[in-house]
Design a protein around this motif. Structure first.
Motif, PDB file in Angstrom:
ATOM      1  N   GLY A  10       1.705  -4.829  -5.365  1.00 59.48           N
ATOM      2  CA  GLY A  10       0.510  -5.670  -5.286  1.00 59.48           C
ATOM      3  C   GLY A  10      -0.643  -4.985  -5.985  1.00 59.48           C
ATOM      4  N   ILE A  11      -1.660  -5.773  -6.334  1.00 60.82           N
ATOM      5  CA  ILE A  11      -2.826  -5.199  -7.004  1.00 60.82           C
ATOM      6  C   ILE A  11      -3.647  -4.388  -5.991  1.00 60.82           C
ATOM      7  N   ASP A  12      -4.682  -3.731  -6.482  1.00 61.93           N
ATOM      8  CA  ASP A  12      -5.499  -2.849  -5.650  1.00 61.93           C
ATOM      9  C   ASP A  12      -6.064  -3.616  -4.453  1.00 61.93           C
ATOM     10  N   GLY A  13      -5.937  -3.014  -3.288  1.00 62.45           N
ATOM     11  CA  GLY A  13      -6.501  -3.630  -2.096  1.00 62.45           C
ATOM     12  C   GLY A  13      -5.653  -4.722  -1.483  1.00 62.45           C
ATOM     13  N   ALA A  14      -4.446  -4.949  -2.009  1.00 57.55           N
ATOM     14  CA  ALA A  14      -3.601  -6.029  -1.481  1.00 57.55           C
ATOM     15  C   ALA A  14      -3.097  -5.730  -0.070  1.00 57.55           C
ATOM     16  N   GLY A  15      -3.086  -4.447   0.301  1.00 49.57           N
ATOM     17  CA  GLY A  15      -2.644  -4.083   1.649  1.00 49.57           C
ATOM     18  C   GLY A  15      -1.347  -3.291   1.677  1.00 49.57           C
ATOM     19  N   LYS A  16      -0.936  -2.739   0.547  1.00 44.54           N
ATOM     20  CA  LYS A  16       0.333  -1.999   0.484  1.00 44.54           C
ATOM     21  C   LYS A  16       0.361  -0.831   1.461  1.00 44.54           C
ATOM     22  N   THR A  17      -0.650   0.033   1.361  1.00 41.07           N
ATOM     23  CA  THR A  17      -0.641   1.247   2.182  1.00 41.07           C
ATOM     24  C   THR A  17      -0.707   0.898   3.668  1.00 41.07           C
ATOM     25  N   ASP A  95       5.436   2.976  -1.936  1.00 41.96           N
ATOM     26  CA  ASP A  95       4.157   2.315  -2.203  1.00 41.96           C
ATOM     27  C   ASP A  95       4.069   2.225  -3.729  1.00 41.96           C
ATOM     28  N   ARG A  96       4.616   1.179  -4.285  1.00 39.96           N
ATOM     29  CA  ARG A  96       4.767   0.898  -5.725  1.00 39.96           C
ATOM     30  C   ARG A  96       6.010   1.566  -6.319  1.00 39.96           C
ATOM     31  N   PHE A  97       6.637   0.816  -7.289  1.00 37.25           N
ATOM     32  CA  PHE A  97       7.825   1.345  -7.989  1.00 37.25           C
ATOM     33  C   PHE A  97       7.948   0.634  -9.342  1.00 37.25           C
ATOM     34  N   ARG A 143     -13.384  -7.690  -3.222  1.00 36.26           N
ATOM     35  CA  ARG A 143     -14.119  -7.670  -1.958  1.00 36.26           C
ATOM     36  C   ARG A 143     -13.616  -6.522  -1.072  1.00 36.26           C
ATOM     37  N   ARG A 144     -12.295  -6.411  -0.965  1.00 39.39           N
ATOM     38  CA  ARG A 144     -11.730  -5.366  -0.101  1.00 39.39           C
ATOM     39  C   ARG A 144     -12.034  -3.976  -0.644  1.00 39.39           C
ATOM     40  N   ARG A 145     -11.984  -3.825  -1.956  1.00 40.55           N
ATOM     41  CA  ARG A 145     -12.239  -2.498  -2.515  1.00 40.55           C
ATOM     42  C   ARG A 145     -13.697  -2.113  -2.355  1.00 40.55           C
ATOM     43  N   LEU A 147     -15.558  -3.089   0.178  1.00 44.32           N
ATOM     44  CA  LEU A 147     -15.665  -2.733   1.596  1.00 44.32           C
ATOM     45  C   LEU A 147     -15.206  -1.303   1.835  1.00 44.32           C
ATOM     46  N   ARG A 148     -14.134  -0.913   1.133  1.00 39.89           N
ATOM     47  CA  ARG A 148     -13.574   0.430   1.334  1.00 39.89           C
ATOM     48  C   ARG A 148     -14.525   1.500   0.810  1.00 39.89           C
ATOM     49  N   GLY A 149     -15.324   1.148  -0.214  1.00 35.75           N
ATOM     50  CA  GLY A 149     -16.409   2.009  -0.651  1.00 35.75           C
ATOM     51  C   GLY A 149     -16.028   3.255  -1.432  1.00 35.75           C
ATOM     52  N   ASP A 185       1.891 -13.862   1.031  1.00 28.82           N
ATOM     53  CA  ASP A 185       0.477 -14.219   0.886  1.00 28.82           C
ATOM     54  C   ASP A 185      -0.368 -13.142   1.584  1.00 28.82           C
ATOM     55  N   ALA A 186      -1.022 -12.301   0.766  1.00 25.59           N
ATOM     56  CA  ALA A 186      -1.724 -11.134   1.311  1.00 25.59           C
ATOM     57  C   ALA A 186      -3.080 -11.483   1.910  1.00 25.59           C
ATOM     58  N   SER A 187      -3.449 -12.775   1.868  1.00 24.86           N
ATOM     59  CA  SER A 187      -4.718 -13.146   2.509  1.00 24.86           C
ATOM     60  C   SER A 187      -4.519 -13.431   3.999  1.00 24.86           C
ATOM     61  N   GLN A 188      -3.271 -13.432   4.465  1.00 21.79           N
ATOM     62  CA  GLN A 188      -3.025 -13.595   5.903  1.00 21.79           C
ATOM     63  C   GLN A 188      -3.466 -12.334   6.654  1.00 21.79           C
ATOM     64  N   SER A 189      -3.428 -12.423   7.996  1.00 19.81           N
ATOM     65  CA  SER A 189      -3.848 -11.256   8.782  1.00 19.81           C
ATOM     66  C   SER A 189      -2.836 -10.116   8.617  1.00 19.81           C
ATOM     67  N   VAL A 190      -3.334  -8.906   8.804  1.00 22.13           N
ATOM     68  CA  VAL A 190      -2.472  -7.714   8.736  1.00 22.13           C
ATOM     69  C   VAL A 190      -1.283  -7.879   9.677  1.00 22.13           C
ATOM     70  N   ALA A 191      -1.555  -8.370  10.910  1.00 21.37           N
ATOM     71  CA  ALA A 191      -0.492  -8.450  11.918  1.00 21.37           C
ATOM     72  C   ALA A 191       0.566  -9.478  11.537  1.00 21.37           C
TER      73      ALA A 191
HETATM   74  N1  LIG Z   1      -4.218  -8.624   5.447  1.00 19.43           N
HETATM   75  C1  LIG Z   1      -5.410  -8.046   5.336  1.00 19.43           C
HETATM   76  N2  LIG Z   1      -6.527  -8.740   5.592  1.00 19.43           N
HETATM   77  C2  LIG Z   1      -7.752  -8.151   5.450  1.00 19.43           C
HETATM   78  N3  LIG Z   1      -7.969  -6.882   5.071  1.00 19.43           N
HETATM   79  C3  LIG Z   1      -6.876  -6.144   4.795  1.00 19.43           C
HETATM   80  C4  LIG Z   1      -5.553  -6.680   4.908  1.00 19.43           C
HETATM   81  N4  LIG Z   1      -4.672  -5.703   4.567  1.00 19.43           N
HETATM   82  C5  LIG Z   1      -5.406  -4.619   4.253  1.00 19.43           C
HETATM   83  N5  LIG Z   1      -6.730  -4.874   4.401  1.00 19.43           N
HETATM   84  C6  LIG Z   1      -7.845  -3.963   4.142  1.00 19.43           C
HETATM   85  O1  LIG Z   1      -8.053  -3.956   2.728  1.00 19.43           O
HETATM   86  C7  LIG Z   1      -8.283  -2.631   2.251  1.00 19.43           C
HETATM   87  C8  LIG Z   1      -7.176  -2.265   1.267  1.00 19.43           C
HETATM   88  O2  LIG Z   1      -5.939  -2.128   1.963  1.00 19.43           O
HETATM   89  P1  LIG Z   1      -4.859  -1.062   1.498  1.00 19.43           P
HETATM   90  O3  LIG Z   1      -5.506   0.245   1.256  1.00 19.43           O
HETATM   91  O4  LIG Z   1      -3.717  -1.131   2.447  1.00 19.43           O
HETATM   92  O5  LIG Z   1      -4.440  -1.723   0.100  1.00 19.43           O
HETATM   93  P2  LIG Z   1      -3.569  -1.101  -1.071  1.00 19.43           P
HETATM   94  O6  LIG Z   1      -2.768  -2.229  -1.596  1.00 19.43           O
HETATM   95  O7  LIG Z   1      -2.853   0.104  -0.603  1.00 19.43           O
HETATM   96  O8  LIG Z   1      -4.688  -0.708  -2.121  1.00 19.43           O
HETATM   97  P3  LIG Z   1      -4.603   0.392  -3.328  1.00 19.43           P
HETATM   98  O9  LIG Z   1      -3.750  -0.228  -4.394  1.00 19.43           O
HETATM   99  O10 LIG Z   1      -6.018   0.497  -3.797  1.00 19.43           O
HETATM  100  O11 LIG Z   1      -4.050   1.644  -2.747  1.00 19.43           O
HETATM  101  C9  LIG Z   1      -8.322  -1.736   3.482  1.00 19.43           C
HETATM  102  O12 LIG Z   1      -9.661  -1.580   3.867  1.00 19.43           O
HETATM  103  C10 LIG Z   1      -7.532  -2.534   4.518  1.00 19.43           C
HETATM  104  O13 LIG Z   1      -7.944  -2.240   5.822  1.00 19.43           O
END
Ligand SMILES: Nc1ncnc2c1ncn2[C@@H]1O[C@H](COP(=O)(O)OP(=O)(O)OP(=O)(O)O)[C@@H](O)[C@H]1O
Ligand SMILES: [Mg+2]
Length: 205
Positions: A10-17, A95-97, A143-145, A147-149, A185-191
């Motif tokens: 997924g792209i940056d901030g998608a929630g992979k980690t 986490d990516r391949f 937006r997520r990136r 927020l992460r600052g 769909d990465a816009s769903q909740s983490v859970a």
């Molecule tokens: N489903 C989600 N809904 C809302 N926020 C989320 C969700 N998943 C992750 N986040 C938040 O979005 C930010 C990015 O998440 P995460 O670091 O897991 O993404 P990543 O894909 O690993 O990004 P990167 O490619 O930059 O390493 C974090 O602040 C995380 O808490």
């Protein structure tokens, strides 16, 4: 090999980690031996290459140099970490391949896809049992990136059109490899994402 290989894309901030950590914890609670590795990196040599690839520099690698540095880091992690862990029966979560190279260097940078596909065989030669691609648009990624600052690395500081091309590359992978490569769909909740992924993972173990 008795272990199982999973990967997240997924792209940056998608929630992979975030999802790697949740899946790893849930599988460990069920008694599996789990190893999480990040790409590029995961080995001392790979972490050095990661710095060469991601640090902002006055002398950035050319697109082909970038492709080959990723391939070198991958060859190292496959040989020294992934294969031995799979032979020992571990669940290995990446986490990516290889799909990231197809999306970023192929679609993002525009390098020839046939060359990228032949490098996959040289640098890796193994395929994950299942890949979860966390699909997010570039607006939400930004937006997520924000927020992460954290300061963006070299690849993160590419613009939205680059990320849109990368996303198109990932979606092409989903079309051409539907059995392995699942779009979430990465816009769903983490859970709710974690619940779906855990169910799929357990069904494969
Ligand atoms: N489903 C989600 N809904 C809302 N926020 C989320 C969700 N998943 C992750 N986040 C938040 O979005 C930010 C990015 O998440 P995460 O670091 O897991 O993404 P990543 O894909 O690993 O990004 P990167 O490619 O930059 O390493 C974090 O602040 C995380 O808490
Ligand atoms: Mg991450």
């Amino acid at each position: 090999m008795s272990g199982v290989l999973f990967s997240f894309e997924g792209i940056d901030g998608a929630g992979k980690t975030t999802q790697v950590a949740l899946l790893s914890q849930a599988l460990e609670e069920r008694g599996h031996r789990v190893v999480c590795l990040r790409e590029p990196g995961g080995t001392p040599l790979g972490e050095k290459i990661r710095g060469l690839l991601l640090d902002r520099t006055e002398d950035p690698p050319s697109p082909v140099a970038e492709l080959l540095l990723f391939a070198a880091a991958r060859a190292q992690i496959v040989a020294t970490r992934i294969r031995p862990e799979l032979e020992a029966g571990s669940v290995v979560i990446l986490d990516r391949f290889t799909d990231a190279t197809f999306a970023y260097q192929g679609y993002g940078r525009g390098l020839p896809l046939d060359q990228i596909l032949s490098l996959e065989g040289i640098a890796s030669g193994i395929e994950p049992r299942r890949t979860w691609y966390l699909d997010l648009d570039s607006e939400e990624s930004n937006r997520r990136r924000t927020l992460r600052g954290e300061a963006p690395d070299r690849l993160e500081s590419e613009g939205d059109t680059f990320r849109d091309r990368v996303r198109a590359g990932y979606l092409e992978r989903a079309r051409s490899r539907p059995a392995r490569f699942h779009v979430v769909d990465a816009s769903q909740s983490v859970a709710s994402i974690a619940t779906r992924i855990l169910q799929e993972a357990l069904s494969l173990l």
